[in-house]
Enzyme design. Structure first.
Site, mmCIF file in Angstrom:
data_model
loop_
_atom_site.group_PDB
_atom_site.id
_atom_site.type_symbol
_atom_site.label_atom_id
_atom_site.label_comp_id
_atom_site.label_asym_id
_atom_site.label_seq_id
_atom_site.Cartn_x
_atom_site.Cartn_y
_atom_site.Cartn_z
ATOM 1 N N LYS A 3 0.871 -1.186 0.000
ATOM 2 C CA LYS A 3 0.000 0.000 0.000
ATOM 3 C C LYS A 3 0.902 1.228 0.000
ATOM 4 C CE LYS A 3 -4.366 1.050 0.040
ATOM 5 N NZ LYS A 3 -5.499 0.354 -0.608
ATOM 6 N N ASP A 39 -6.828 4.312 -4.825
ATOM 7 C CA ASP A 39 -7.557 4.130 -3.560
ATOM 8 C C ASP A 39 -8.200 5.494 -3.307
ATOM 9 O OD1 ASP A 39 -7.980 2.253 -1.164
ATOM 10 O OD2 ASP A 39 -7.256 4.039 -0.145
HETATM 11 P P1 NDP Z 1 -13.148 7.606 -2.839
HETATM 12 O O1 NDP Z 1 -12.201 8.692 -2.434
HETATM 13 O O2 NDP Z 1 -13.544 7.479 -4.250
HETATM 14 O O3 NDP Z 1 -14.498 7.731 -1.958
HETATM 15 C C1 NDP Z 1 -14.539 7.812 -0.574
HETATM 16 C C2 NDP Z 1 -15.936 8.327 -0.221
HETATM 17 O O4 NDP Z 1 -16.116 8.320 1.192
HETATM 18 C C3 NDP Z 1 -16.177 9.759 -0.670
HETATM 19 O O5 NDP Z 1 -17.521 9.896 -1.035
HETATM 20 C C4 NDP Z 1 -15.866 10.559 0.583
HETATM 21 O O6 NDP Z 1 -16.505 11.814 0.617
HETATM 22 C C5 NDP Z 1 -16.448 9.649 1.630
HETATM 23 N N1 NDP Z 1 -15.863 9.839 2.951
HETATM 24 C C6 NDP Z 1 -14.570 10.064 3.269
HETATM 25 N N2 NDP Z 1 -14.434 10.155 4.594
HETATM 26 C C7 NDP Z 1 -15.674 9.974 5.116
HETATM 27 C C8 NDP Z 1 -16.206 9.946 6.426
HETATM 28 N N3 NDP Z 1 -15.416 10.126 7.473
HETATM 29 N N4 NDP Z 1 -17.521 9.715 6.564
HETATM 30 C C9 NDP Z 1 -18.331 9.498 5.506
HETATM 31 N N5 NDP Z 1 -17.882 9.536 4.245
HETATM 32 C C10 NDP Z 1 -16.587 9.761 4.065
HETATM 33 O O7 NDP Z 1 -12.532 6.248 -2.304
HETATM 34 P P2 NDP Z 1 -12.902 4.774 -2.733
HETATM 35 O O8 NDP Z 1 -14.351 4.676 -3.001
HETATM 36 O O9 NDP Z 1 -11.924 4.332 -3.749
HETATM 37 O O10 NDP Z 1 -12.538 3.989 -1.392
HETATM 38 C C11 NDP Z 1 -13.457 3.881 -0.304
HETATM 39 C C12 NDP Z 1 -12.992 2.778 0.625
HETATM 40 O O11 NDP Z 1 -12.902 1.541 -0.108
HETATM 41 C C13 NDP Z 1 -11.620 2.953 1.250
HETATM 42 O O12 NDP Z 1 -11.616 2.339 2.515
HETATM 43 C C14 NDP Z 1 -10.709 2.172 0.301
HETATM 44 O O13 NDP Z 1 -9.514 1.764 0.935
HETATM 45 C C15 NDP Z 1 -11.611 0.987 0.006
HETATM 46 N N6 NDP Z 1 -11.288 0.250 -1.196
HETATM 47 C C16 NDP Z 1 -11.234 0.870 -2.410
HETATM 48 C C17 NDP Z 1 -10.971 0.129 -3.559
HETATM 49 C C18 NDP Z 1 -11.031 0.732 -4.902
HETATM 50 O O14 NDP Z 1 -10.998 -0.031 -5.885
HETATM 51 N N7 NDP Z 1 -11.142 2.036 -5.056
HETATM 52 C C19 NDP Z 1 -10.650 -1.307 -3.477
HETATM 53 C C20 NDP Z 1 -10.821 -1.879 -2.159
HETATM 54 C C21 NDP Z 1 -11.099 -1.103 -1.082
HETATM 55 P P3 NDP Z 1 -15.701 13.101 0.091
HETATM 56 O O15 NDP Z 1 -15.348 12.799 -1.343
HETATM 57 O O16 NDP Z 1 -16.685 14.191 0.244
HETATM 58 O O17 NDP Z 1 -14.490 13.208 0.976
#
Ligand code: NDP
Length: 445
Positions: free
Chosen positions: A124, A164
């Site tokens: 990571k 990520d």
């Molecule tokens: P993104 O940055 O695309 O999305 C994250 C989302 O969560 C955004 O909508 C963000 O809002 C919101 N967010 C952030 N912090 C908070 C909080 N404290 N409370 C509520 N909402 C919050 O990331 P991903 O979708 O890529 O990743 C999300 C999760 O999935 C992470 O844990 C990542 O490690 C995991 N993951 C991702 C993978 C991938 O393929 N992308 C693969 C496997 C796991 P805002 O944009 O307004 O900050």
């Protein structure tokens, strides 16, 4: 194995690295029995070799913003374990990034990648850089400066990063461009690439799709499906987006999304044009949650709250780590939730997981339920190696098969004598055994 002794030594060596220590403890507690039944693991001290990363690269990233100001961020790559394949794991750009978070994510990635059945080790990386509010040119200059250090330790057969939080298609493009320039090669060194320069179809939606496929398999064990189910989703990023699309396709109704400032409850369901509208807001780098409630007036915004207080059958936490605590878990149970499938990494606190296990609901940890993202990255690597492109349907079918296989592996190692499946235990044991046996085969390194 003496988990308490190992944990107390680890805590002394890495004080305050709470997320990392939490992730290691969870795995050790799940694998303790199987570890002790196989003395060859203890003889080779597999656990103590597994819980420390192979190496960590830390570097500074000076870059110039649009006002000519010189900024300095910190960058990292944690290469955790490469027993079963090249290091593989995403890059996160977010102000909260620190070594504890990246070590927890890299450690989890070992088992997740092992579960996919594809040959990928765990890693990571990322930076405390915040892409929010930055111009396109600033993001480009930052990505180029980041790659100026990272390229030295990555390569298509060595370490293949992906996206990520904060690292999507745009950032992968800028990172790839700089790698190509520095090495004069056009190779599959990153995944999540654009589809006209080496990316795989279905990669952007794969984590969310995979999460819903996994939940579908869990529901099937109780003769249930998504049709007519009410689903609470958190976040609205890459993972939540894919999950929402797939839930709608399977006949479920998604009633929430969230951001750091609160959540939206939309009793009419979030689908079709509403999802398109959210994507537009996201692309324009704006807050996405609040404006939704101005446009769709049946929807309500709950400031400072999390969606787990809403009545739902299925909950898909897709935002970030530790976003669902004990009280949230109790609320979900009170409201009749039967299935929680983690799209994010470690979104539920250990106390919340205890509640789910006590209530014997269907609970899937992220390392199993969100493995579809990295699995499709693995499929992207295969396509790059073969210099071939598979159709969306081919990739989606493979993704679906992989998620079903992961589900079966969890059932195999997680089912108790009463027939209840502990997916946390099942995922940890299945992921661990493959890596541990590979480490045994390869000697002490
Ligand atoms: P993104 O940055 O695309 O999305 C994250 C989302 O969560 C955004 O909508 C963000 O809002 C919101 N967010 C952030 N912090 C908070 C909080 N404290 N409370 C509520 N909402 C919050 O990331 P991903 O979708 O890529 O990743 C999300 C999760 O999935 C992470 O844990 C990542 O490690 C995991 N993951 C991702 C993978 C991938 O393929 N992308 C693969 C496997 C796991 P805002 O944009 O307004 O900050």
């Amino acid at each position: 194995m003496n988990t308490e002794r190992i944990m107390s030594q680890l805590e002394k060596k890495h004080p305050g690295e709470l997320e990392y220590l939490q992730a290691v403890r969870e795995v050790l507690e799940s694998i303790e029995d199987i570890y002790n039944q196989n003395p060859q693991f203890e003889a080779a001290n597999i656990v103590e070799r597994l819980i420390e990363p192979d190496r960590i690269l830390t570097f500074k990233i000076p870059w110039v913003d649009d006002n000519g100001k010189v900024n300095v961020n910190l960058g990292y790559r944690v290469q955790f374990n490469q027993a079963i394949g090249p290091y593989k794991g995403g890059l996160r750009f977010h102000p909260s990034v620190n070594l504890s978070i990246l070590k927890f994510l890299g450690f989890e990635q070992i088992f997740k990648n092992s579960l996919t059945t594809l040959p990928m080790g765990g890693a990571k990386g990322g930076s405390d850089f915040d892409p929010k509010g930055k111009s396109n040119n600033e993001v480009m200059r930052f990505c180029q400066a980041f790659m100026l250090e990272l390229w030295k330790v990555i390569g298509p057969e060595t370490d293949v990063p992906a996206g990520d939080i904060g690292v999507g298609g745009r950032e992968i493009g800028f990172l790839f461009g700089m790698y190509k320039r520095l090495t004069q090669t056009h190779v599959g060194v990153l995944t999540g690439k654009g589809t006209n320069w080496g990316g795989s179809l279905v990669r952007p939606e794969a984590t969310g799709f995979g999460n819903v496929y996994f939940a579908k398999e869990m529901l099937k064990t109780r003769n249930l499906d998504f049709n007519g189910k009410t689903v609470a989703v958190s976040g609205f990023g890459n993972v939540a987006w894919g999950a929402i699309i797939k839930v709608n396709q399977l006949g479920g109704k998604v009633v929430t999304i969230s951001g750091p400032d609160g959540y939206i409850y939309d009793p009419d369901g979030i689908s079709g044009d509403k999802v398109e509208y959210l994507l537009e807001l996201r692309a324009s780098n704006q807050d996405i949650v609040k404006p939704y409630s101005y446009k769709f007036t049946n929807a309500q915004f709950f400031e400072g709250k999390r969606p787990w207080e809403v009545k739902c059958d299925v909950a898909l936490p897709c935002a970030t780590q530790n976003e669902l605590d004990k009280q949230d878990a109790l609320n979900l149970m009170k409201n009749g939730c039967i299935c929680v499938s983690e799209g994010a990494n470690m979104p539920s606190t250990p106390e919340a997981i205890e509640i789910f296990l006590e209530h014997k609901i269907l609970f899937a940890p992220g390392k199993a339920a969100n493995a579809g993202g990295v699995a499709t990255s693995g499929l992207e690597m295969s396509q790059n190696s073969m210099k071939l492109t598979w159709s969306a349907n081919e990739v989606d079918t493979k993704l679906h098969d992989i998620m079903c296989n992961i589900h079966q592996a969890c059932v195999k190692y997680g089912k108790d004598s009463e027939g209840t499946v502990n997916y946390v235990k099942g995922a940890n044991i299945a992921g661990f055994l493959k890596v541990a046996n590979a480490m045994l085969d390869q000697g002490v390194l």
